[in-house]
Every structure is written in structure tokens, then in C-alpha cells.
Design an enzyme around this catalytic site. Structure first.
Site, PDB file in Angstrom:
ATOM      1  N   ARG A  54      39.278  34.570  46.201  1.00  0.00           N
ATOM      2  CA  ARG A  54      38.098  35.090  45.513  1.00  0.00           C
ATOM      3  C   ARG A  54      36.999  34.040  45.550  1.00  0.00           C
ATOM      4  NH1 ARG A  54      42.685  36.267  42.502  1.00  0.00           N
ATOM      5  NH2 ARG A  54      43.119  38.496  42.208  1.00  0.00           N
ATOM      6  N   LYS A  75      43.158  34.453  38.996  1.00  0.00           N
ATOM      7  CA  LYS A  75      43.055  35.563  38.044  1.00  0.00           C
ATOM      8  C   LYS A  75      44.339  35.648  37.230  1.00  0.00           C
ATOM      9  CE  LYS A  75      41.515  40.360  37.835  1.00  0.00           C
ATOM     10  NZ  LYS A  75      41.075  41.530  38.635  1.00  0.00           N
ATOM     11  N   HIS A  93      32.930  39.340  48.187  1.00  0.00           N
ATOM     12  CA  HIS A  93      34.275  39.866  47.967  1.00  0.00           C
ATOM     13  C   HIS A  93      34.765  40.702  49.151  1.00  0.00           C
ATOM     14  CE1 HIS A  93      37.489  40.157  45.040  1.00  0.00           C
ATOM     15  NE2 HIS A  93      37.639  41.434  45.328  1.00  0.00           N
ATOM     16  N   ARG A 136      37.387  39.115  51.345  1.00  0.00           N
ATOM     17  CA  ARG A 136      38.765  39.197  50.841  1.00  0.00           C
ATOM     18  C   ARG A 136      39.401  40.519  51.282  1.00  0.00           C
ATOM     19  NH1 ARG A 136      42.244  37.411  46.612  1.00  0.00           N
ATOM     20  NH2 ARG A 136      43.072  39.055  45.279  1.00  0.00           N
ATOM     21  N   HIS A 181      48.180  39.223  43.863  1.00  0.00           N
ATOM     22  CA  HIS A 181      48.291  40.468  43.095  1.00  0.00           C
ATOM     23  C   HIS A 181      49.616  40.495  42.337  1.00  0.00           C
ATOM     24  CE1 HIS A 181      45.355  42.747  45.973  1.00  0.00           C
ATOM     25  NE2 HIS A 181      44.722  42.036  45.064  1.00  0.00           N
ATOM     26  N   TYR A 222      44.880  48.700  50.657  1.00  0.00           N
ATOM     27  CA  TYR A 222      44.491  48.357  52.023  1.00  0.00           C
ATOM     28  C   TYR A 222      45.237  49.193  53.059  1.00  0.00           C
ATOM     29  CZ  TYR A 222      42.365  44.531  49.516  1.00  0.00           C
ATOM     30  OH  TYR A 222      41.615  43.809  48.622  1.00  0.00           O
TER      31      TYR A 222
END
Length: 412
Positions: free
Chosen positions: A215, A240, A346, A349, A372, A381
Site C-alpha cells: 500500500r 493494515k 492503489h 497494488r 489479506h 482478482y
């Protein structure tokens, strides 16, 4: 009933109660941020700050220790101070639970807006006011479902951790239904075109965005010691959710990264020569070791061009490159490259993840690299890969261009 309030030192003033006191009087002091109990002298010490004074006086007034009719203006000031106190309590609760800087800013902003609208009309705020606020955001402000749910999360955190209320009782709370969006993805040629319209450290930062899938704030928060050239890894700290992870270090960027480190070292040595050179550290590390703050290993990989200056202490330091600077540079590079997609920092990414899947890497590997928690987040994706529209022949092309008709056996 006498409450003694006296100066204590240059940082605190003291508060003491008579022998007969009650729980309400204690809570009036306990609810002041930063208060300390001095057991030996049996005093409460309150930070000698204007905000702390206002909160204390407001709390004491609320339990009717003062038998005074305050003018309307003073009541308004007390109400404002009460709002500020609630927002400060929320901020402290978020920091105590190690929420990110962005989350702290966003949650306090939502609470401030909520209290300004409903706090003056009703002291007993609850589910009814939350639903009215969320409805107003959706109908009048036309915010997205994700934004509406962020506001809800902020308010529920406030009621749960500051007001100590059981939010499970809010059974009819409004939850916005999130809309699934396929992310914007650049082709490899488009990625290359954008990168070629950048230069210097901004170009290197974008190459890391695409080359690692990090990120934007993760790239800008890289410190020198996070780079491991022997293992070809970059350690992402405080990603995150406050989680650390490792991503690959693109071999093609090794010479550029070493050149960037050399430039950072020259900047750092100049800062040290000027009597500065300390960098901000997390988790109180600066308090445990003053030397770490000036250690070259802890310097930012992408430092600011100019040092910040504290006007009161004249202390100077250097933070990392601001997000907005790179965002503006990327936006201009996208325009200069002639790309009409709604792309941003972004997007690199998203492109990283999609291109890895196209190259045959399994989704669990991509999930780990992206950080994630749930593989379902990474699954978005696969929708990009499975769109497949480019492989389907339009019947219009068959009519206008005379293209050969695809035999039904071709689909078997």
C-alpha cells in the site's frame, strides 16, 4: 462542601476532597484525561492545561458541587467542552487499542460530526440517533456504502468502548449493503508507461508499489533496516490491522535502492552535523533509547525534502515523503501517459496481484504478499481474470468485418 484546587508544580495542579466524599465526586476527577493519583499526599494531580481545567470544572458543575447559576454563554462553553472531552476519550481509546493514525482521524471526525448534530438536542444518544445520522449520510450526503459503514463502525466503537454500552442491544441498526466493484487494473505496458513518466525517488516509490504490492503508506513508511538484500525481502511493519509481513524485494531495483540509501545517508549525516537527525519512532522506543532515533538504520527510505521545525522548542526533524506528493505525481504521470482509466497509486497494488495470478501463482501466495486476513478479499482478482470479454467474439464483428463464424465445436 469544599473542594480544594491548588497549584502543584509547573505541570500539574492538585485537587483534594473533604473527608466525606462520594463516587460522583471521584468520577468527576477520574474522567479528566491525564489525571494522576498521588497516594502519599492523597491528592489528584490534573495536567495544568486549559482543556483539562475546563473538563474538571464541567464535571464538578454537572454533579452540582457549585451552587451557581451559570450564564447561558457559560453553559454553551461547558457543553462544547463536554463534546471535546468525549472526542478526546474516543481518541485515547483508539490509541490504546493501537488503531492506525488514519483510523483515529476518521473515527474522531465521524463522532465530532455526529455529536454536533444530535448532542445538543439529546444527552441520551442511542440507536435512534445513529440510524437518523446514517440515513442522512446516505440520502442527503450521498456517501458510498463503505463510507456509511465506516461512520457506523466509529459510532459503535464509541458506544462500546467509551460509553460502555452493550451495542448488541442495537438490534435495528442500519447496515449499508456494500457493492462489489471490480478493481481498476493496468496492463503491464500501461504500468511501464506510467513509470517512465516519473523520475527520482517518486519513480522508485511507484516501482515498489507495483513490484511488491504494498500500500502507499506502507511504501512511504519503509526504513533502511526493513530492506534485506541478502534474502531479497522487505519487512512491512505496522501494515493494515497493525500486522507485520514480508514481501519480495524486486532484484531489478537493488541498484536503485542502494543508490537511494546512499542519498539518505548523506542527508542524515548533514542533519546530524546540524545538531538534529532524530526520526520519529513508534511504541515508545525513543523513550527507551535516545540513540535509536538518530541511528541511520531507523531513517526513512523516502525522507522529506525539508526538515520540520517546532516553533516553540526549535527542534527539527525529518518525516517521510507525504502521501499527497506521490499521489499528485502519479496522477500527472497517468495523464501524461495518455491512460484514461480511473487509476491511482492503489491501482498498482491491484495490478500486482492480477499479474501474479496471470503468471500462475496460487491465490494463497498472493494473499500472503498482500497481507489479506481473508482469502475472500484476494478472490476479487480472480473476477478480473475471469472477465474474459476480450476472448469472446461479438456477433456484430461477424456481420460488419466478415470474420469467420466460430464453430460450436470450438467451445467443447
Amino acid at each position: 462542601m469544599i473542594v480544594s484546587i491548588k497549584p502543584y508544580n509547573n505541570q500539574y495542579f492538585s485537587v483534594s476532597f473533604p473527608e466525606k466524599f462520594n463516587e460522583k465526586m471521584l468520577n468527576a476527577v477520574r474522567n479528566v484525561p491525564g489525571r494522576i493519583w498521588e497516594g502519599k499526599e492523597k491528592l489528584w494531580l490534573i495536567p495544568d492545561k486549559e482543556n483539562s481545567k475546563n473538563i474538571l470544572l464541567e464535571n464538578l458543575y454537572a454533579i452540582q458541587i457549585f451552587n451557581v447559576d451559570f450564564p447561558k454563554k457559560n453553559e454553551e462553553n461547558l457543553q462544547k467542552n463536554n463534546f471535546d472531552a468525549e472526542i478526546e476519550k474516543l481518541r485515547q481509546a483508539l490509541v490504546a487499542k493501537h488503531y492506525s493514525k488514519h483510523t483515529v482521524q476518521n473515527y474522531t471526525r465521524w463522532l465530532e460530526d455526529f455529536i454536533k448534530i444530535y448532542g445538543e438536542k439529546n444527552e441520551n444518544l442511542g440507536q435512534k440517533e445513529i440510524n437518523a445520522y446514517l440515513t442522512s449520510l446516505a440520502v442527503n450526503e450521498r456517501v458510498s456504502p463503505s463510507t456509511q459503514n465506516q461512520a457506523l463502525a466509529a459510532l459503535l466503537f464509541y458506544f462500546r468502548h467509551v460509553k460502555n454500552e452493550d451495542v448488541s442491544d442495537f438490534k435495528n441498526i442500519i447496515h449499508a449493503k456494500s457493492k462489489k466493484r471490480i478493481p481498476v487494473v493496468l496492463t503491464k505496458e500501461e504500468v511501464k508507461a506510467v513509470i517512465n513518466h516519473l523520475s527520482g525517488s517518486k519513480k522508485l516509490a511507484v516501482e515498489l508499489l507495483y513490484g511488491t504490492g504494498m500500500r502507499l503508506n506502507e511504501v512511504l513508511n519503509i526504513r533502511i533496516l526493513d530492506l534485506d538484500f541478502d534474502r531479497n525481502e522487505i519487512t512491512v511493519r505496522y501494515g493494515k490491522g497493525g500486522k507485520d509481513r514480508r514481501v519480495m524485494l524486486p532484484k531489478s531495483l537493488v541498484p536503485k535502492l542502494k543508490a537511494q540509501i546512499k542519498e539518505v545517508k548523506a542527508i542524515h549525516e548533514k542533519d546530524l552535523a546540524d545538531g538534529f537527525g532524530a526520526v520519529l519512532l513508534r511504541d515508545g522506543m525513543a523513550k527507551r533509547s535516545q540513540d535509536c532515533a538518530k541511528d541511520f538504520r531507523w531513517q526513512w527510505l523516502f525522507p522529506q525534502k525539508n526538515r520540520w521545525v517546532n516553533e516553540k522548542t526549535l527542534e527539527q526533524g525529518r518525516h517521510h515523503l507525504d502521501e499527497s506528493i506521490l499521489q499528485k505525481a502519479v496522477k500527472k504521470a497517468i495523464q501524461d501517459a495518455g491512460i484514461i482509466k480511473n487509476a491511482s497509486c492503489h491501482t498498482f497494488r491491484h495490478s500486482f496481484a492480477t499479474h501474479l495470478l496471470e503468471n500462475g501463482y496460487d491465490i494463497r501466495t498472493v494473499q500472503e504478499l498482500l497481507g489479506h486476513s481473508d482469502v475472500r478479499t484476494t478472490m476479487i482478482y480472480t473476477h478480473v481474470l475471469n472477465c474474459g470479454a476480450k476472448e469472446i467474439q461479438s456477433p456484430l464483428d461477424e456481420i460488419l468485418d466478415g470474420l469467420p463464424h466460430r464453430d460450436s465445436n470450438d467451445y467443447s
